[in-house]
Every structure is written in structure tokens, then in C-alpha cells.
Design a protein around this motif. Structure first.
Motif, mmCIF file in Angstrom:
data_model
loop_
_atom_site.group_PDB
_atom_site.id
_atom_site.type_symbol
_atom_site.label_atom_id
_atom_site.label_comp_id
_atom_site.label_asym_id
_atom_site.label_seq_id
_atom_site.Cartn_x
_atom_site.Cartn_y
_atom_site.Cartn_z
ATOM 1 N N ALA A 1 23.259 -27.629 13.361
ATOM 2 C CA ALA A 1 24.142 -27.636 14.181
ATOM 3 C C ALA A 1 25.464 -27.353 13.550
ATOM 4 O O ALA A 1 26.140 -27.193 14.566
ATOM 5 C CB ALA A 1 24.321 -29.271 14.863
ATOM 6 N N GLU B 1 19.195 -37.128 14.367
ATOM 7 C CA GLU B 1 20.519 -37.972 14.154
ATOM 8 C C GLU B 1 20.911 -38.670 15.223
ATOM 9 O O GLU B 1 20.670 -38.132 16.470
ATOM 10 C CB GLU B 1 21.754 -37.019 13.785
ATOM 11 C CG GLU B 1 22.799 -37.668 13.428
ATOM 12 C CD GLU B 1 24.125 -36.712 13.486
ATOM 13 O OE1 GLU B 1 24.171 -35.654 14.021
ATOM 14 O OE2 GLU B 1 24.946 -37.251 12.918
ATOM 15 N N ILE C 1 24.130 -26.332 18.615
ATOM 16 C CA ILE C 1 25.284 -25.957 19.008
ATOM 17 C C ILE C 1 25.581 -26.898 20.325
ATOM 18 O O ILE C 1 26.815 -27.547 20.401
ATOM 19 C CB ILE C 1 25.625 -24.534 19.415
ATOM 20 C CG1 ILE C 1 27.266 -24.337 19.380
ATOM 21 C CG2 ILE C 1 25.305 -24.130 20.730
ATOM 22 C CD1 ILE C 1 27.464 -24.326 17.784
ATOM 23 N N ALA D 1 24.361 -30.048 20.898
ATOM 24 C CA ALA D 1 24.757 -31.313 20.475
ATOM 25 C C ALA D 1 26.298 -31.571 20.084
ATOM 26 O O ALA D 1 26.850 -32.513 20.048
ATOM 27 C CB ALA D 1 23.958 -31.651 19.315
ATOM 28 N N ARG D 2 27.130 -30.444 19.587
ATOM 29 C CA ARG D 2 28.455 -30.623 19.273
ATOM 30 C C ARG D 2 29.177 -30.649 20.584
ATOM 31 O O ARG D 2 30.416 -31.528 20.451
ATOM 32 C CB ARG D 2 28.717 -29.455 18.316
ATOM 33 C CG ARG D 2 28.136 -29.339 16.890
ATOM 34 C CD ARG D 2 28.273 -28.188 16.323
ATOM 35 N NE ARG D 2 29.868 -28.241 15.645
ATOM 36 C CZ ARG D 2 30.163 -27.605 14.592
ATOM 37 N NH1 ARG D 2 29.365 -26.773 14.237
ATOM 38 N NH2 ARG D 2 31.156 -27.786 14.315
ATOM 39 N N ILE D 3 28.927 -30.135 21.470
ATOM 40 C CA ILE D 3 29.611 -30.068 22.863
ATOM 41 C C ILE D 3 29.149 -31.701 23.306
ATOM 42 O O ILE D 3 30.155 -32.335 23.812
ATOM 43 C CB ILE D 3 29.226 -29.238 23.811
ATOM 44 C CG1 ILE D 3 29.538 -27.484 23.292
ATOM 45 C CG2 ILE D 3 29.801 -29.276 25.173
ATOM 46 C CD1 ILE D 3 28.681 -26.453 24.062
ATOM 47 N N LYS E 1 28.457 -34.234 21.669
ATOM 48 C CA LYS E 1 29.386 -35.246 21.059
ATOM 49 C C LYS E 1 30.870 -35.506 21.494
ATOM 50 O O LYS E 1 31.366 -36.338 21.727
ATOM 51 C CB LYS E 1 29.287 -34.831 19.558
ATOM 52 C CG LYS E 1 29.836 -35.805 18.676
ATOM 53 C CD LYS E 1 29.983 -35.255 17.132
ATOM 54 C CE LYS E 1 30.642 -36.612 16.246
ATOM 55 N NZ LYS E 1 31.175 -35.947 14.981
ATOM 56 N N LEU F 1 24.289 -40.630 21.735
ATOM 57 C CA LEU F 1 23.499 -39.204 21.398
ATOM 58 C C LEU F 1 22.287 -39.217 20.491
ATOM 59 O O LEU F 1 22.451 -39.693 19.421
ATOM 60 C CB LEU F 1 24.796 -38.284 20.930
ATOM 61 C CG LEU F 1 24.296 -36.789 20.415
ATOM 62 C CD1 LEU F 1 23.594 -35.950 21.570
ATOM 63 C CD2 LEU F 1 25.439 -36.166 19.657
ATOM 64 N N ARG G 1 20.133 -36.278 18.608
ATOM 65 C CA ARG G 1 20.159 -34.866 18.016
ATOM 66 C C ARG G 1 18.874 -34.719 17.236
ATOM 67 O O ARG G 1 18.595 -34.978 16.359
ATOM 68 C CB ARG G 1 21.553 -34.700 17.571
ATOM 69 C CG ARG G 1 21.624 -33.145 16.874
ATOM 70 C CD ARG G 1 22.840 -32.842 16.254
ATOM 71 N NE ARG G 1 22.625 -33.307 14.904
ATOM 72 C CZ ARG G 1 22.603 -32.734 13.919
ATOM 73 N NH1 ARG G 1 21.960 -31.395 13.836
ATOM 74 N NH2 ARG G 1 22.868 -33.374 12.547
ATOM 75 N N TYR H 1 35.859 -25.856 20.630
ATOM 76 C CA TYR H 1 35.872 -27.300 21.345
ATOM 77 C C TYR H 1 34.473 -27.988 20.645
ATOM 78 O O TYR H 1 33.876 -28.847 21.054
ATOM 79 C CB TYR H 1 35.720 -27.441 22.863
ATOM 80 C CG TYR H 1 34.864 -26.386 23.494
ATOM 81 C CD1 TYR H 1 35.592 -25.341 24.069
ATOM 82 C CD2 TYR H 1 33.649 -26.573 23.431
ATOM 83 C CE1 TYR H 1 34.680 -24.302 24.809
ATOM 84 C CE2 TYR H 1 32.837 -25.576 24.099
ATOM 85 C CZ TYR H 1 33.518 -24.389 24.722
ATOM 86 O OH TYR H 1 32.542 -23.613 25.469
ATOM 87 N N LEU H 2 34.071 -27.625 19.354
ATOM 88 C CA LEU H 2 32.816 -27.966 18.751
ATOM 89 C C LEU H 2 33.332 -28.946 17.846
ATOM 90 O O LEU H 2 34.040 -28.642 16.928
ATOM 91 C CB LEU H 2 32.066 -26.730 18.147
ATOM 92 C CG LEU H 2 31.803 -25.785 19.098
ATOM 93 C CD1 LEU H 2 31.019 -24.477 18.400
ATOM 94 C CD2 LEU H 2 30.699 -26.213 19.982
ATOM 95 N N GLU H 3 32.635 -30.282 17.991
ATOM 96 C CA GLU H 3 33.144 -31.220 17.058
ATOM 97 C C GLU H 3 32.427 -31.123 15.690
ATOM 98 O O GLU H 3 31.285 -30.626 15.735
ATOM 99 C CB GLU H 3 32.739 -32.588 17.796
ATOM 100 C CG GLU H 3 33.876 -32.871 18.889
ATOM 101 C CD GLU H 3 34.686 -34.279 18.681
ATOM 102 O OE1 GLU H 3 34.197 -34.931 17.726
ATOM 103 O OE2 GLU H 3 35.230 -34.562 19.611
ATOM 104 N N ARG H 4 32.857 -31.466 14.522
ATOM 105 C CA ARG H 4 32.174 -31.359 13.475
ATOM 106 C C ARG H 4 31.333 -32.765 13.256
ATOM 107 O O ARG H 4 31.651 -33.868 14.020
ATOM 108 C CB ARG H 4 33.265 -31.501 12.076
ATOM 109 C CG ARG H 4 34.004 -30.155 12.072
ATOM 110 C CD ARG H 4 34.633 -30.298 11.026
ATOM 111 N NE ARG H 4 33.807 -30.431 9.560
ATOM 112 C CZ ARG H 4 33.109 -29.210 9.375
ATOM 113 N NH1 ARG H 4 32.893 -28.117 10.219
ATOM 114 N NH2 ARG H 4 32.252 -29.364 8.094
ATOM 115 N N PHE H 5 30.224 -32.691 12.801
ATOM 116 C CA PHE H 5 29.254 -33.980 12.505
ATOM 117 C C PHE H 5 29.753 -34.678 11.099
ATOM 118 O O PHE H 5 30.046 -34.114 10.402
ATOM 119 C CB PHE H 5 27.830 -33.675 12.385
ATOM 120 C CG PHE H 5 27.345 -33.706 13.792
ATOM 121 C CD1 PHE H 5 26.931 -34.368 14.667
ATOM 122 C CD2 PHE H 5 27.282 -32.119 14.376
ATOM 123 C CE1 PHE H 5 26.553 -34.308 15.922
ATOM 124 C CE2 PHE H 5 26.608 -31.926 15.736
ATOM 125 C CZ PHE H 5 26.456 -33.029 16.652
#
Lengths: 352, 228
Positions: free
Chosen positions: A142, A241, A257, A259-261, A263, A278, A280, B224-228
Motif C-alpha cells: 500500500a 493489517e 492504494i 486502503a489508504r483512502i 484509512k 479497517l 487491510r 489524500y492518501l494517508e501514510r500507514f
């Protein structure tokens, strides 16, 4: 290298492959994956490896079969339409128990589709990368840092289980740039390739790499043995995760990708007091059943989010097995959803 | 503190080039917006025929609402990969009152698109600024950065006339990230014989740096992509 560097997903994947011993790359350019091939073309000759641009995707995958038979670490990469062309070769690789890494930076489909990011090759990757009974391990990073770690893991898993491993990314992950560190990558212990066709030196019997079996009894026994290996992979190698799953009412399920939106949307929902969590999946095959099975007992509903018309959602429904409603929200054709758009879906489903 | 940009007033055409992924597009957008404060009319033209995703088209609204004309390839940010440039690019050469920032595609491959305009650019006068970033592995050694400049010059039939140090690590950038690149930028300038004309850094970082050539910039690419 302990200092962080800034790389595109495609470049980082190529660099990670070279660093973990990939010495052979066979490919054919296609957007949005081309930087990967380009990086290999520039770097492989400088670093003692081989880069070859084949005349087609079909040729490239069969070169992978040849190189894998000789026991080297080998990779090919493409994007959706190109992967369809490779499927015959991937089936032969599976049938020959050959380790290799295949990258799919997905784009919109079907057909030529488009060059923008998509996740509509999930069924192909997890169900039918070729004809016959068989699987490839499928990994879905991701972030660009996870692309690096996953690439190393992909080569290790391929060698440990003698199987093709697919890295299923998407155009956005391939194109985006993030700071990464190559020093952090964990490694697995890999067995010696005593099966490889490297020449007998007149000291041992011939090794044979093949996917044709004259006697049906032999083929059945071999496929069954392979499925015993798959059972071990399913038992030991599933990766995922979880975030905010202790008190969750609505569980978002998303990979890569998306999963980031998801989040971002989850964090927005949490700020509004909505109990959203969530899951993932990091391995898509084996699909991580454990966390979803566990949450089926407590969560009120699931919302699977994908850049497709709904593919992974079927795996989620198989695990949840009617214990809670499993909804789907997706965009397709190269479109991404925004976190606000997803938040509206969450609120609607939670009756807010 | 913000660098004096009056050196960009004449000649009226500024080309932004460099290795891909150094932040050229964002630098070009920021330069066009900064120049708009003292110049009009001004245009930004996207000549990138290489990069399929991150384009100055992302900043179109910000540019147009500030009064910067935007010239985009017909297929930017669409679902096809058609490396064609719009005829409107030629208007940059035909309008002597127009200042223009041209956002060129990355590497020598992207600079190839300039070749067709080389004679008109020579006629009108131009400066070609190459963006460098010490954290991009393929140009992290000054000699590799200079080799890239030479490849760009060969492909474009034009000369690089200035360097912009845009060293950053996206949101992980610290003032030290930029400071530790000063020596690299100077080495690139010395090795290439091309002067360093600007150092760019995001506003939050620039606020903590002191340099006469420092230009604080904003990010205009969507994320708008969050980091993990």
C-alpha cells in the motif's frame, strides 16, 4: 543506504528486486509500469544483471520460465492487458513449480481500458492467473516503503515454496513518490535450489523442469502434492493489517492504494464518533481469513472498498458467511474515490 | 524571506527541466504564480509527454484563478497515453508580450519534446532551468546529475542556463534535508559550470532556512492518501 531517498513505486520495486538478488529481468513496456522496466534497463547492465526487452509479453514470460529453470532470481512486470498475455506462461511456471516474481501495476479494463489506476484484476490474480489447478501467492503493498519490503518477501516466498509470486499494485502506487529506506528490509531463510537445471557436472542425475505428465495418475499426484504446499502457505503466510478493530461496528476492508483512502475516511468517521475499523489484506492469496472471521462475531457490518465493480468482496462474503451484511463500494475505469465520498457511504450505512 | 525573481523577467520564456520526480511541475507552477504578482500576461504550458499521472493539469484551477493562462496537452490526465502537444504552445512564441513558464517532461526523453521548438526558442530568447533533488537516487551523485543535464541538452538542442535545488523528501522533509543538500547543489553547479539560481522549499521548511536564493513554495499536486 541509511539515508532516506525519494522514489517512485515502480523504481523502488526495481531497486528492491536488484538488492535482493534479482539478476534477470524480462519485460515489455506498458503504462503505468514503464518506469520499472526503464530502471531495470539502466541498472541491470551496471550491476552484473541482465535486462532484456522482449518482443512481447508472451516472449518475456517464457524467458522468465527459462531463467527460473536455471535457478536464478527472475522477474517480469507489466500492467493489466500485458498480464493477460502472460497468463499461459504463468500457468506453465505454476505447473513447473518455478519461483519467479510477476508484477502487475493495474490499470483500468477490460480490454485496453485506460492508463489510470484500478484494482479490477483481483479475480485474475487470485483465481485464474492461468489454466489448470493452481495458485500464485499474491502480495498487495500500500505504500512505496511496503513495495520495497514486499518485493524482498516476494522473492523469498517464491524460493521457499517454489511458486510464482505476483505483486499486485496499481498505477497510483507505481507512479507515486515517497521517501523510503532500503536498510529496513527483513529477509527470510531460503532453501538451496538443488532442483535447478545448472548442469550435472557428471556428478548427479539430470534435473528436469517440465509441466507435461504423460500418465494422469502422475499429474494427479503432483497437483495434490502442490495443494499440500498451498495448504501450508494458507496456514502460515497470510498477512494483514488491522486498525481500530477492538470496538468496531463497521469494518472497512480494502487493500493497496484504496486502503489508504479508507484509512482517511475511517479517521474522519472516528472524529465524528463513528466506530469504524479497517482490515487491510496484504496477501490477497492466501486471503487473510482470520481477522475477518473473528470480527464477524462482533461487528455489525462490513464495507468492502475497491477500485473495481466488486471482486475481493466475494472473498469477504465467503469468510463472513452470512453472519453480518457485507456491502460494497467501488469506483472503476481509472477513477479513485475521495475520502469524503467514502465517508458518506459509511454514514449512510451506519444510519447517520 | 523570498528570492528576488526579477532575473526571470527577461528573456520572457523560462523552461523547467530536469530528472523526472525532482518536483519540476510543482516548481513550474509556483514560479508561474510568483511571477504573476509582477507580470501580466503570463502562461504556464505543460509540455510533459512522458508522465502519465502527476501533471500541471492538477493545478489548473489554482493557476487560472490567479490569472495565469494554462496550456495543456489535450490528453493530460485522461485514460490514454497520447504524446501530442497542443498547437497553442506556438502562441508563446508569437506573442511578444507574453511571459511563459514551460513545464518540460522529465529526463532526456521528456526534453525531446523541446527539440521541435529549439529554433523558435533561440529566436525569442529563453532560459532553461534544471531542477535537482539530492534525494533522487539516479542523480544523487553530482556527476550523475551533470550527466543528466548533458543528456537533456542533447535531446532538446538547448542549453541549461541555471539550476534549481528542490531537494525534498515529500512530507518527511526537514530543514536538515534541505541544508544537507547545499553542498551537493554547489558541486552540481561547479561540475556543470551552470549557476545555482534558486533553492526551493515548502513554506513550512523555508521559514526555518536563511538563503538569499530561497523561494518558499506550496504543493499543488493532489494527495489524500494517508501514510500507514
Amino acid at each position: 543506504m541509511s539515508e532516506k531517498v525519494l522514489m517512485k513505486g515502480n523504481e523502488a520495486l526495481a531497486e528492491a528486486a536488484i538488492r535482493c538478488g534479482c539478476t534477470h529481468f524480462f519485460g515489455y513496456p506498458i503504462t503505468p509500469q514503464t518506469e520499472l522496466s526503464e530502471y531495470m534497463a539502466k541498472q541491470m547492465p551496471k550491476r552484473g544483471g541482465l535486462y532484456l526487452q522482449a518482443e512481447s509479453e508472451i516472449a518475456a514470460i517464457n524467458m522468465v520460465l527459462g531463467a527460473a529453470s536455471a535457478g536464478v532470481r527472475v522477474m517480469t512486470s507489466s500492467s493489466s492487458p500485458g498480464i493477460s498475455l502472460k497468463c499461459e506462461g504463468i500457468s506453465y511456471l505454476i505447473g513447473s513449480d518455478l519461483p519467479c516474481v510477476i508484477v502487475n501495476m493495474q490499470r483500468g479494463g477490460p480490454g485496453l481500458g485506460g492508463i489510470q489506476p484500478a484494482q479490477s484484476d483481483y479475480f485474475q490474480a487470485t483465481r485464474a492467473l492461468g489454466h489448470g489447478d493452481g495458485h500464485a501467492i499474491v502480495l498487495a503493498p500500500a505504500t512505496v516503503q511496503e513495495v520495497v519490503n514486499t518485493t524482498t518477501l516476494a522473492f523469498d516466498l517464491a524460493d521457499i515454496y517454489r511458486t510464482p509470486v505476483m505483486i499486485l499494485g496499481d498505477g497510483a502506487l507505481g507512479q507515486m513518490m515517497e521517501p523510503i529506506d532500503f536498510a529496513e528490509v527483513p529477509r527470510r531463510q531460503c532453501p538451496a535450489k538443488d532442483w535447478a537445471c545448472t548442469g550435472t557436472g557428471m556428478k548427479r542425475p539430470h534435473n528436469i523442469v517440465n509441466s507435461l505428465y504423460i500418465q494422469p495418475e502422475d499429474l494427479e499426484r503432483l497437483v495434490e502434492e502442490r495443494f499440500e504446499r498451498y495448504a501450508k502457505i494458507e496456514a502460515e503466510e497470510a498477512l494483514w493489517e488491522e486498525q481500530n478493530t477492538e470496538d468496531t461496528e463497521l469494518v472497512l476492508v480494502a487493500y493497496g492504494i484504496t486502503a489508504r483512502i479508507a484509512k482517511s475516511a475511517m479517521n474522519m468517521a472516528r472524529e465524528k464518533g463513528l466506530k469504524v475499523g479497517l482490515v487491510r489484506p496484504i496477501t490477497l492469496w492466501p486471503f487473510p481469513k482470520k481477522p475477518l472471521d473473528k470480527l464477524s462475531a462482533t461487528a455489525k457490518r462490513f464495507l468492502c472498498v475497491e477500485l473495481s465493480m466488486g471482486q475481493m468482496v466475494e472473498d469477504v462474503r465467503l469468510v463472513v458467511n452470512g453472519r453480518a451484511p457485507v456491502d460494497f463500494f467501488g469506483r472503476t475505469g481509472g477513477m479513485l474515490m475521495t475520502p469524503a465520498e467514502l465517508l458518506a457511504q459509511i454514514e449512510e450505512r451506519m444510519g447517520k | 524571506m523570498s528570492a528576488d525573481l526579477s532575473f526571470l523577467h527577461s528573456p520572457r520564456i523560462t523552461l523547467i527541466t530536469g530528472h523526472y520526480g525532482t518536483g519540476k511541475t510543482n516548481v513550474a507552477v509556483n514560479l508561474a504564480l510568483a511571477l504573476r504578482l509582477s507580470l501580466s500576461p503570463i502562461a504556464l504550458a505543460d509540455l510533459d509527454i512522458v508522465n502519465p499521472y502527476f501533471r500541471s493539469a492538477d493545478a489548473r484551477q489554482a493557476l487560472e484563478s490567479a490569472g495565469v493562462e494554462v496550456i495543456l496537452p489535450a490528453y493530460a490526465n485522461t485514460n490514454v497515453d497520447v504524446p501530442s502537444l497542443p498547437a497553442r504552445v506556438a502562441s508563446v512564441f508569437d506573442r511578444p508580450d507574453l511571459h511563459a513558464v514551460l513545464d518540460v517532461g522529465g529526463d532526456d526523453a521528456g526534453a525531446t519534446a523541446l527539440g521541435q521548438y529549439a529554433s523558435r526558442l533561440e529566436e525569442c530568447g529563453y532560459r532553461m532551468l534544471a531542477v535537482i533533488n539530492a534525494r533522487r537516487p539516479e542523480i544523487a551523485r553530482p556527476e550523475d546529475a551533470v550527466a543528466m543535464l548533458r543528456a537533456i541538452e542533447q535531446a532538446s538542442h538547448l542549453k541549461v542556463t541555471g539550476l534549481i535545488n528542490n531537494t525534498h523528501l515529500c512530507e518527511e522533509t526537514t530543514p536538515q534535508t534541505v541544508e544537507s543538500s547545499f553542498q551537493y547543489a554547489d558541486q552540481c553547479a561547479r561540475l556543470s559550470g551552470v549557476p545555482l539560481v534558486l533553492t526551493t522549499a515548502e513554506e513550512r521548511i523555508a521559514a526555518q532556512l536563511q538563503r538569499p536564493d530561497l523561494l518558499p513554495i506550496r504543493l499543488y499536486t493532489k494527495n489524500y492518501l494517508e501514510r500507514f
